[in-house]
Design a protein around this motif. Structure first.
Motif, PDB file in Angstrom:
ATOM      1  N   UNK A  88       0.862  -1.188   0.000  1.00 10.85           N
ATOM      2  CA  UNK A  88       0.000   0.000   0.000  1.00 10.85           C
ATOM      3  C   UNK A  88       0.895   1.233   0.000  1.00 10.85           C
ATOM      4  N   UNK A  89       0.680   2.113  -0.982  1.00  9.63           N
ATOM      5  CA  UNK A  89       1.490   3.323  -1.100  1.00  9.63           C
ATOM      6  C   UNK A  89       0.664   4.592  -0.863  1.00  9.63           C
ATOM      7  N   UNK A  90      -0.670   4.431  -0.765  1.00 10.11           N
ATOM      8  CA  UNK A  90      -1.541   5.587  -0.525  1.00 10.11           C
ATOM      9  C   UNK A  90      -2.902   5.081  -0.079  1.00 10.11           C
ATOM     10  N   UNK A  91      -3.656   5.982   0.572  1.00 11.54           N
ATOM     11  CA  UNK A  91      -5.022   5.623   0.922  1.00 11.54           C
ATOM     12  C   UNK A  91      -5.907   6.855   0.971  1.00 11.54           C
ATOM     13  N   UNK A  92      -7.185   6.590   0.821  1.00 12.77           N
ATOM     14  CA  UNK A  92      -8.237   7.595   0.808  1.00 12.77           C
ATOM     15  C   UNK A  92      -9.341   7.111   1.730  1.00 12.77           C
ATOM     16  N   UNK A  93      -9.882   8.001   2.556  1.00 12.50           N
ATOM     17  CA  UNK A  93     -11.016   7.655   3.411  1.00 12.50           C
ATOM     18  C   UNK A  93     -12.106   8.707   3.219  1.00 12.50           C
ATOM     19  N   UNK A  94     -13.318   8.232   2.988  1.00 14.63           N
ATOM     20  CA  UNK A  94     -14.474   9.095   2.763  1.00 14.63           C
ATOM     21  C   UNK A  94     -15.553   8.814   3.787  1.00 14.63           C
ATOM     22  N   UNK A  95     -16.254   9.871   4.211  1.00 12.99           N
ATOM     23  CA  UNK A  95     -17.485   9.694   4.966  1.00 12.99           C
ATOM     24  C   UNK A  95     -18.591  10.278   4.085  1.00 12.99           C
TER      25      UNK A  95
ATOM     26  N   UNK B 232     -12.065  12.544   4.258  1.00 17.77           N
ATOM     27  CA  UNK B 232     -11.527  12.547   5.614  1.00 17.77           C
ATOM     28  C   UNK B 232     -10.002  12.423   5.645  1.00 17.77           C
ATOM     29  N   UNK B 233      -9.476  11.559   4.803  1.00 18.55           N
ATOM     30  CA  UNK B 233      -8.034  11.284   4.801  1.00 18.55           C
ATOM     31  C   UNK B 233      -7.579  11.040   3.366  1.00 18.55           C
ATOM     32  N   UNK B 234      -6.451  11.602   3.013  1.00 16.92           N
ATOM     33  CA  UNK B 234      -5.779  11.276   1.755  1.00 16.92           C
ATOM     34  C   UNK B 234      -4.289  11.408   2.024  1.00 16.92           C
ATOM     35  N   UNK B 235      -3.610  10.282   2.006  1.00  9.36           N
ATOM     36  CA  UNK B 235      -2.176  10.267   2.259  1.00  9.36           C
ATOM     37  C   UNK B 235      -1.488   9.404   1.221  1.00  9.36           C
ATOM     38  N   UNK B 236      -0.398   9.933   0.689  1.00  8.00           N
ATOM     39  CA  UNK B 236       0.458   9.197  -0.237  1.00  8.00           C
ATOM     40  C   UNK B 236       1.816   9.067   0.441  1.00  8.00           C
ATOM     41  N   UNK B 237       2.354   7.862   0.454  1.00  8.41           N
ATOM     42  CA  UNK B 237       3.659   7.654   1.080  1.00  8.41           C
ATOM     43  C   UNK B 237       4.674   8.598   0.441  1.00  8.41           C
ATOM     44  N   UNK B 238       5.543   9.213   1.250  1.00 10.38           N
ATOM     45  CA  UNK B 238       6.504  10.191   0.723  1.00 10.38           C
ATOM     46  C   UNK B 238       7.321   9.693  -0.471  1.00 10.38           C
ATOM     47  N   UNK B 239       7.645   8.421  -0.516  1.00 14.78           N
ATOM     48  CA  UNK B 239       8.441   7.887  -1.624  1.00 14.78           C
ATOM     49  C   UNK B 239       7.658   7.829  -2.930  1.00 14.78           C
ATOM     50  N   UNK B 240       6.350   8.056  -2.878  1.00 14.65           N
ATOM     51  CA  UNK B 240       5.512   7.927  -4.071  1.00 14.65           C
ATOM     52  C   UNK B 240       4.751   9.201  -4.428  1.00 14.65           C
TER      53      UNK B 240
END
Length: 157
Positions: free
Chosen positions: A67-74, A79-87
């Motif tokens: 997993x290199x990134x994720x998204x969370x929705x309500x 709510x959340x959007x993060x991409x690993x720094x290396x990507x």
């Protein structure tokens, strides 16, 4: 010639909690070093497993099996959007935002920290606009934030 494997976006499962937490923790450390640490790594892992994955619609971006990134929705919140720094900078975050917009065609809102100029520029590029700003009294970090909104008719592409 080496070819990088394609990034696959899919719904997250509870088994992904540890990897999602790692992306979240690594991303915050790298992109937001000025934020106070208000939760331990164990508390963050627990929050991902017991709150985020249980109460939000979560998607992950995988490169090979990692997993290199994720998204969370309500309901209407990104709510959340993060991409690993290396990507970062490979279009993965853009793919996740487009997915969020497709999943919430009636519009989305999100908060980001005012000092997070990279995120602000990214969201503005994707059609989000500032609705209001806060002084930090409404978030755990005490950091000034901005509320953004996106509506389908506000995006040109």
């Amino acid at each position: 010639m080496l070819h990088e494997a394609p990034v696959v976006i899919e719904r997250a499962s509870h088994a992904d909690a540890e990897e999602i937490a790692a992306v979240h923790l690594d991303s915050r450390r790298k992109a937001l070093p000025y934020l106070p640490v208000v939760h331990s790594e164990d508390e963050t892992r627990q929050w991902i497993a017991d709150v985020v994955l249980e109460t939000q619609e979560v998607w992950v971006a995988r490169l090979d099996t990692r997993i290199v990134a994720f998204l969370a929705l309500s309901e209407d919140m990104l709510e959340q959007l993060y991409v690993h720094p290396a990507h970062v900078g490979r279009g993965i975050g853009s793919r996740l935002v487009r997915l969020a917009q497709a999943r919430r065609p009636d519009g989305l809102r999100l908060y980001t920290f005012v000092r997070n100029t990279r995120a602000r520029a990214f969201y503005e590029l994707h059609g989000f606009s500032v609705v209001s700003t806060g002084d930090g009294s409404d978030n755990e970090e005490g950091e000034p934030d901005a509320l953004y909104r996106w509506r389908a008719d506000s995006t040109s592409g």
